[in-house]
Enzyme design. Sequence first.
Site, PDB file in Angstrom:
ATOM      1  N   TYR A 151     -41.692 -22.243 -21.552  1.00 38.29           N
ATOM      2  CA  TYR A 151     -42.351 -22.986 -20.469  1.00 38.29           C
ATOM      3  C   TYR A 151     -43.790 -22.493 -20.291  1.00 38.29           C
ATOM      4  O   TYR A 151     -44.736 -23.279 -20.338  1.00 38.29           O
ATOM      5  CB  TYR A 151     -41.549 -22.789 -19.185  1.00 38.29           C
ATOM      6  CG  TYR A 151     -42.052 -23.579 -17.993  1.00 38.29           C
ATOM      7  CD1 TYR A 151     -41.889 -24.964 -17.925  1.00 38.29           C
ATOM      8  CD2 TYR A 151     -42.675 -22.936 -16.926  1.00 38.29           C
ATOM      9  CE1 TYR A 151     -42.342 -25.684 -16.823  1.00 38.29           C
ATOM     10  CE2 TYR A 151     -43.123 -23.646 -15.822  1.00 38.29           C
ATOM     11  CZ  TYR A 151     -42.947 -25.020 -15.780  1.00 38.29           C
ATOM     12  OH  TYR A 151     -43.396 -25.725 -14.677  1.00 38.29           O
ATOM     13  N   LYS A 155     -47.010 -24.641 -21.480  1.00 40.73           N
ATOM     14  CA  LYS A 155     -47.972 -25.153 -20.494  1.00 40.73           C
ATOM     15  C   LYS A 155     -49.374 -24.622 -20.784  1.00 40.73           C
ATOM     16  O   LYS A 155     -50.370 -25.304 -20.547  1.00 40.73           O
ATOM     17  CB  LYS A 155     -47.542 -24.739 -19.085  1.00 40.73           C
ATOM     18  CG  LYS A 155     -46.325 -25.496 -18.567  1.00 40.73           C
ATOM     19  CD  LYS A 155     -46.696 -26.912 -18.140  1.00 40.73           C
ATOM     20  CE  LYS A 155     -45.533 -27.614 -17.466  1.00 40.73           C
ATOM     21  NZ  LYS A 155     -45.873 -28.968 -17.013  1.00 40.73           N
TER      22      LYS A 155
HETATM   23  N1  LIG Z   1     -41.951 -28.320  -8.555  1.00 41.95           N
HETATM   24  C1  LIG Z   1     -42.725 -27.280  -8.718  1.00 41.95           C
HETATM   25  O1  LIG Z   1     -42.682 -26.352  -7.907  1.00 41.95           O
HETATM   26  C2  LIG Z   1     -43.679 -27.210  -9.887  1.00 41.95           C
HETATM   27  C3  LIG Z   1     -44.495 -26.071  -9.992  1.00 41.95           C
HETATM   28  C4  LIG Z   1     -45.392 -26.002 -11.055  1.00 41.95           C
HETATM   29  C5  LIG Z   1     -45.489 -27.039 -11.961  1.00 41.95           C
HETATM   30  N2  LIG Z   1     -44.693 -28.123 -11.832  1.00 41.95           N
HETATM   31  C6  LIG Z   1     -44.799 -29.170 -12.857  1.00 41.95           C
HETATM   32  O2  LIG Z   1     -44.741 -30.446 -12.268  1.00 41.95           O
HETATM   33  C7  LIG Z   1     -44.026 -31.336 -13.129  1.00 41.95           C
HETATM   34  C8  LIG Z   1     -42.878 -31.987 -12.364  1.00 41.95           C
HETATM   35  O3  LIG Z   1     -42.003 -30.970 -11.897  1.00 41.95           O
HETATM   36  P1  LIG Z   1     -40.725 -31.293 -11.003  1.00 41.95           P
HETATM   37  O4  LIG Z   1     -40.531 -30.159 -10.081  1.00 41.95           O
HETATM   38  O5  LIG Z   1     -40.832 -32.655 -10.459  1.00 41.95           O
HETATM   39  O6  LIG Z   1     -39.563 -31.197 -12.092  1.00 41.95           O
HETATM   40  P2  LIG Z   1     -38.396 -32.239 -12.432  1.00 41.95           P
HETATM   41  O7  LIG Z   1     -37.525 -31.570 -13.433  1.00 41.95           O
HETATM   42  O8  LIG Z   1     -37.778 -32.739 -11.183  1.00 41.95           O
HETATM   43  O9  LIG Z   1     -39.195 -33.432 -13.101  1.00 41.95           O
HETATM   44  C9  LIG Z   1     -39.576 -33.434 -14.453  1.00 41.95           C
HETATM   45  C10 LIG Z   1     -39.323 -34.825 -14.996  1.00 41.95           C
HETATM   46  O10 LIG Z   1     -39.720 -34.866 -16.388  1.00 41.95           O
HETATM   47  C11 LIG Z   1     -38.700 -35.551 -17.108  1.00 41.95           C
HETATM   48  N3  LIG Z   1     -38.767 -35.093 -18.502  1.00 41.95           N
HETATM   49  C12 LIG Z   1     -38.471 -33.868 -18.996  1.00 41.95           C
HETATM   50  N4  LIG Z   1     -38.664 -33.840 -20.325  1.00 41.95           N
HETATM   51  C13 LIG Z   1     -39.114 -35.084 -20.676  1.00 41.95           C
HETATM   52  C14 LIG Z   1     -39.480 -35.680 -21.910  1.00 41.95           C
HETATM   53  N5  LIG Z   1     -39.441 -34.993 -23.052  1.00 41.95           N
HETATM   54  N6  LIG Z   1     -39.875 -36.975 -21.894  1.00 41.95           N
HETATM   55  C15 LIG Z   1     -39.910 -37.695 -20.744  1.00 41.95           C
HETATM   56  N7  LIG Z   1     -39.560 -37.177 -19.553  1.00 41.95           N
HETATM   57  C16 LIG Z   1     -39.187 -35.885 -19.519  1.00 41.95           C
HETATM   58  C17 LIG Z   1     -37.409 -35.180 -16.423  1.00 41.95           C
HETATM   59  O11 LIG Z   1     -36.353 -36.068 -16.695  1.00 41.95           O
HETATM   60  C18 LIG Z   1     -37.832 -35.200 -14.959  1.00 41.95           C
HETATM   61  O12 LIG Z   1     -37.693 -36.481 -14.384  1.00 41.95           O
HETATM   62  C19 LIG Z   1     -43.572 -30.525 -14.332  1.00 41.95           C
HETATM   63  O13 LIG Z   1     -44.486 -30.720 -15.387  1.00 41.95           O
HETATM   64  C20 LIG Z   1     -43.642 -29.109 -13.839  1.00 41.95           C
HETATM   65  O14 LIG Z   1     -43.902 -28.204 -14.891  1.00 41.95           O
HETATM   66  C21 LIG Z   1     -43.773 -28.223 -10.818  1.00 41.95           C
END
Ligand SMILES: NC(=O)c1ccc[n+]([C@@H]2O[C@H](COP(=O)([O-])OP(=O)(O)OC[C@H]3O[C@@H](n4cnc5c(N)ncnc54)[C@H](O)[C@@H]3O)[C@@H](O)[C@H]2O)c1
Length: 324
Positions: A151, A155
Site C-alpha cells: 500500500y 501509493k
Molecule cells: N479512508 C481513509 O481514511 C483514507 C486515508 C488515506 C487515503 N485514502 C484513500 O482514499 C481512497 C478511498 O478510500 P476508502 O476509505 O473510500 O476505501 P474503500 O475501500 O471504501 O474504497 C475503495 C474503492 O476502490 C475500489 N477498488 C479497489 N480496487 C479497485 C480496482 N482495482 N479497480 C476498481 N476499483 C477498485 C473498491 O471496490 C472500493 O469501492 C483510497 O485510494 C485510499 O487509499 C483513504
Amino acid sequence: MPRLYESRKRILVTGGAGFLGSHLIDHLLEKGHEVLCVDNLFTGTKRNLEHLHAQPRFEFIRHDVTFPLYVEADEIYNLACPASPIHYQHDPVQTTKTSVHGAINMLGLAKRLRCRILQASTSEIYGDPTVHPQTENYWGNVNSIGPRSCYDEGKRCAETLFFDYHRQHGLEIKVARIFNTYGPRMHPSDGRVVSNFIVQALKREAITLYGDGKQTRSFCYVDDLVDGLIRFMDSPAAFTGPVNLGNPAEFTMIELAELVLKETESSSPLTRQPLPQDDPKQRQPDIALAKKHLGWSPRVDLRQGLKPTISYFRSLLSDVGVIG
Ligand SMILES: NC(=O)c1ccc[n+]([C@@H]2O[C@H](COP(=O)([O-])OP(=O)(O)OC[C@H]3O[C@@H](n4cnc5c(N)ncnc54)[C@H](O)[C@@H]3O)[C@@H](O)[C@H]2O)c1
C-alpha cells in the site's frame, strides 16, 4: 459542439462505490455535475450507491482500473484502492497493481482527454514518521519490504507517476495526502480503529486496544474531507500539491475508546493486543498548506462526527440482526 450545460462537468470517480468515493459522488451530484463511477466492487458495495438509482446524472461501470479504460470525462478523481490494512494485505500484489497500473491507466486517460486528475494519496506515504506533525516536504520513513509496503510504496509510486506526467506531459494534477477519515458507509469489518471500536461497543464486545493504547491518530469527518478534495480539484492549476487533508486534532486510542463508549452508551471492557508490525506510533497532519491555498480546514469535531457514524453502524447492525 458547444456543451448544453457549460458549468456542468462529466466527472469520473474511480473507487466510487467505496466509503469516500460514494460521499464524493453525492457532493458532486449535489453541485449539478454528471458522475461516472468506476469500481470493481472489491471493497466497495452497490449499497453505497443504491440511493442514486433514479438519478439520471449518475452512471456506474464495473471495471478494474488495472485494465485500460476508454470513457469521456472533464475531470478524474482517482480513488480506487483498498484502504484498510485487512483489505490491502488480502492480495498485496493486486494492491500494488491497483495503485501503480491504476495510476498509469488513469493518467493515460487524462492525457488523452487533456483533463485534470486528482490522486487520493495517503498519510501512509510518511510511513512511521520521525517528524511530527507531518508537513508535505517530509519525505517519510517507509519500510519497502514489510506487510504494509504494498500500500505505502504503491501509493508513493503513484505520486511519482503523477508528478512525472505533470513534468513530462504538462498534465494538470492534484495530489491529496489523505489522513484517517471516518463516517457513515465505512466498512464494518475493515479493522480500522473507528469502525472497530464502534462495532465492538454496539455489540457489547470487548474493545481491542493495540499496544499500550497511547499511540495517537487524528480523525477527519468524511464531509470535511470531501469538501477539501473538491476545493483542491477546483483550485488554480499551479497548485498541484501534494497537500495534506486531515484533521490535526490528535487523540490517543484510549481517548477514542472512551469517547466511543460514552457516545454509544456501552459498557464494553477494554482488552489489549500486541502492536501490529510497522504500525506508526503518531500521525498528525500539518494542514497549513491546505489552509493557505484552499481556505480549507475541518469543521466537524470528533464528538460531532461520531454521532452520525454511530447511527449508521447501529442501523446496519440491526438490519442484519446482529444487535437488537
Ligand atoms: N479512508 C481513509 O481514511 C483514507 C486515508 C488515506 C487515503 N485514502 C484513500 O482514499 C481512497 C478511498 O478510500 P476508502 O476509505 O473510500 O476505501 P474503500 O475501500 O471504501 O474504497 C475503495 C474503492 O476502490 C475500489 N477498488 C479497489 N480496487 C479497485 C480496482 N482495482 N479497480 C476498481 N476499483 C477498485 C473498491 O471496490 C472500493 O469501492 C483510497 O485510494 C485510499 O487509499 C483513504
